[in-house]
Design a protein around this motif. Sequence first.
Motif, PDB file in Angstrom:
ATOM      1  N   LEU A 165       0.843  -1.183   0.000  1.00  0.00           N
ATOM      2  CA  LEU A 165       0.000   0.000   0.000  1.00  0.00           C
ATOM      3  C   LEU A 165       0.885   1.242   0.000  1.00  0.00           C
ATOM      4  N   MET A 181      -3.402   4.762   1.237  1.00  0.00           N
ATOM      5  CA  MET A 181      -3.788   3.363   1.129  1.00  0.00           C
ATOM      6  C   MET A 181      -4.093   2.963  -0.311  1.00  0.00           C
ATOM      7  N   ILE A 187      -3.421   0.834  -3.504  1.00  0.00           N
ATOM      8  CA  ILE A 187      -2.926  -0.538  -3.670  1.00  0.00           C
ATOM      9  C   ILE A 187      -1.944  -0.534  -4.829  1.00  0.00           C
ATOM     10  N   TRP A 226       0.560  -6.624  -5.288  1.00  0.00           N
ATOM     11  CA  TRP A 226      -0.023  -7.711  -4.507  1.00  0.00           C
ATOM     12  C   TRP A 226       0.505  -9.030  -5.060  1.00  0.00           C
ATOM     13  N   ILE A 285      -8.856 -11.635  -1.420  1.00  0.00           N
ATOM     14  CA  ILE A 285      -9.627 -10.390  -1.289  1.00  0.00           C
ATOM     15  C   ILE A 285     -10.423 -10.088  -2.557  1.00  0.00           C
ATOM     16  N   PHE A 308      -7.475  -7.534  -7.957  1.00  0.00           N
ATOM     17  CA  PHE A 308      -7.123  -6.114  -7.998  1.00  0.00           C
ATOM     18  C   PHE A 308      -6.873  -5.622  -9.419  1.00  0.00           C
ATOM     19  N   ARG A 322      -7.693   2.187  -7.673  1.00  0.00           N
ATOM     20  CA  ARG A 322      -7.199   1.030  -6.926  1.00  0.00           C
ATOM     21  C   ARG A 322      -6.719   1.480  -5.541  1.00  0.00           C
ATOM     22  N   ASN A 323      -7.689   1.675  -4.655  1.00  0.00           N
ATOM     23  CA  ASN A 323      -7.426   2.190  -3.314  1.00  0.00           C
ATOM     24  C   ASN A 323      -8.174   1.328  -2.307  1.00  0.00           C
ATOM     25  N   TYR A 324      -7.500   0.960  -1.218  1.00  0.00           N
ATOM     26  CA  TYR A 324      -8.097   0.026  -0.261  1.00  0.00           C
ATOM     27  C   TYR A 324      -9.320   0.612   0.426  1.00  0.00           C
ATOM     28  N   LEU A 332     -12.184   0.663  -1.975  1.00  0.00           N
ATOM     29  CA  LEU A 332     -12.659  -0.705  -2.177  1.00  0.00           C
ATOM     30  C   LEU A 332     -13.583  -1.141  -1.045  1.00  0.00           C
ATOM     31  N   ILE A 333     -13.185  -0.855   0.187  1.00  0.00           N
ATOM     32  CA  ILE A 333     -13.979  -1.262   1.348  1.00  0.00           C
ATOM     33  C   ILE A 333     -15.374  -0.647   1.307  1.00  0.00           C
ATOM     34  N   ALA A 378      -9.942   1.496   8.581  1.00  0.00           N
ATOM     35  CA  ALA A 378      -9.450   2.076   7.334  1.00  0.00           C
ATOM     36  C   ALA A 378      -9.581   3.597   7.356  1.00  0.00           C
TER      37      ALA A 378
END
Length: 267
Positions: free
Chosen positions: A117, A121, A123, A126, A134, A137, A145-147, A150-151, A171
């Motif tokens: 990361l 954050m 991504i 990976w 998960i 990606f 492409r960000n955690y 995504l959440i 997060a």
Amino acid sequence: MGEFLRARRAELTPQVVGLPTETTARRVPGLRREEVARLAAISTDYYRRVEQGRMTASGPVLAELARVLRLDVDQRSYLFELAGKPAGAPRATPSRTISPQLRRLLDQLPEAPALVLGEGMDILAWNSLAAALITDFARIPEPERNYVRLIFTDPAMRTLYPDWTDVARKAVTNLHMDVARHPDDPRLTELVAELSQLDTDFRHWWHGQHVESKGQGTKRFHHPLVGDLTLDWDTLICDTAPDQYVIVLTAQPGTPSHDALRALACL
């Protein structure tokens, strides 16, 4: 100074900066003084005196006002010039390039999901087991492409994480730390504004102002192929790239979660 600040706050709306939408009509265009002050974490009286030219803001306050008012590089420099303050050297753009050694490390962890990361954050890289655990990606466009995004935007995450609320809140607290370190980063500002508009939980937790640094912990997963897993996660900091860090997920050998990870690796 006053004319410039008033013009800039008139260009913004509460929705753009993540404030709740009002049901009644607003008497003034754009943001109110008290809203700018609250977002910049200063008193309304302090901001009013700055806007009226009755006092000069400090450098850190000017930086906060530039962030809140979404000023670009030229506008920010102009704001500091109006105040007679040095704007400081522009911050170097954080590296999004992964070193070959780090890439090799990810690939040589066959039984441990791992991802790199970056600032905010994002991504950056990976391994195959992280994608299997998960999400794929690679299917996500790189700018998105960000955690944290995504959440909050992928419905599958709410099923994958049985403790989604805890994962999402953490997060947000981690993102708070990144924004505090880099308050002038327009990408982070845009991310916060976007998620504040899209999700009421994010907006509520963001204004709660809770912060927490990255470290280690435990996450529960409910995977569609291998079932339930409980994995420990650790954060590894990259000395050669301070804005990058590696998240590694592992399971105690001999546990059902470890067996599930090995099964997922085989699949």
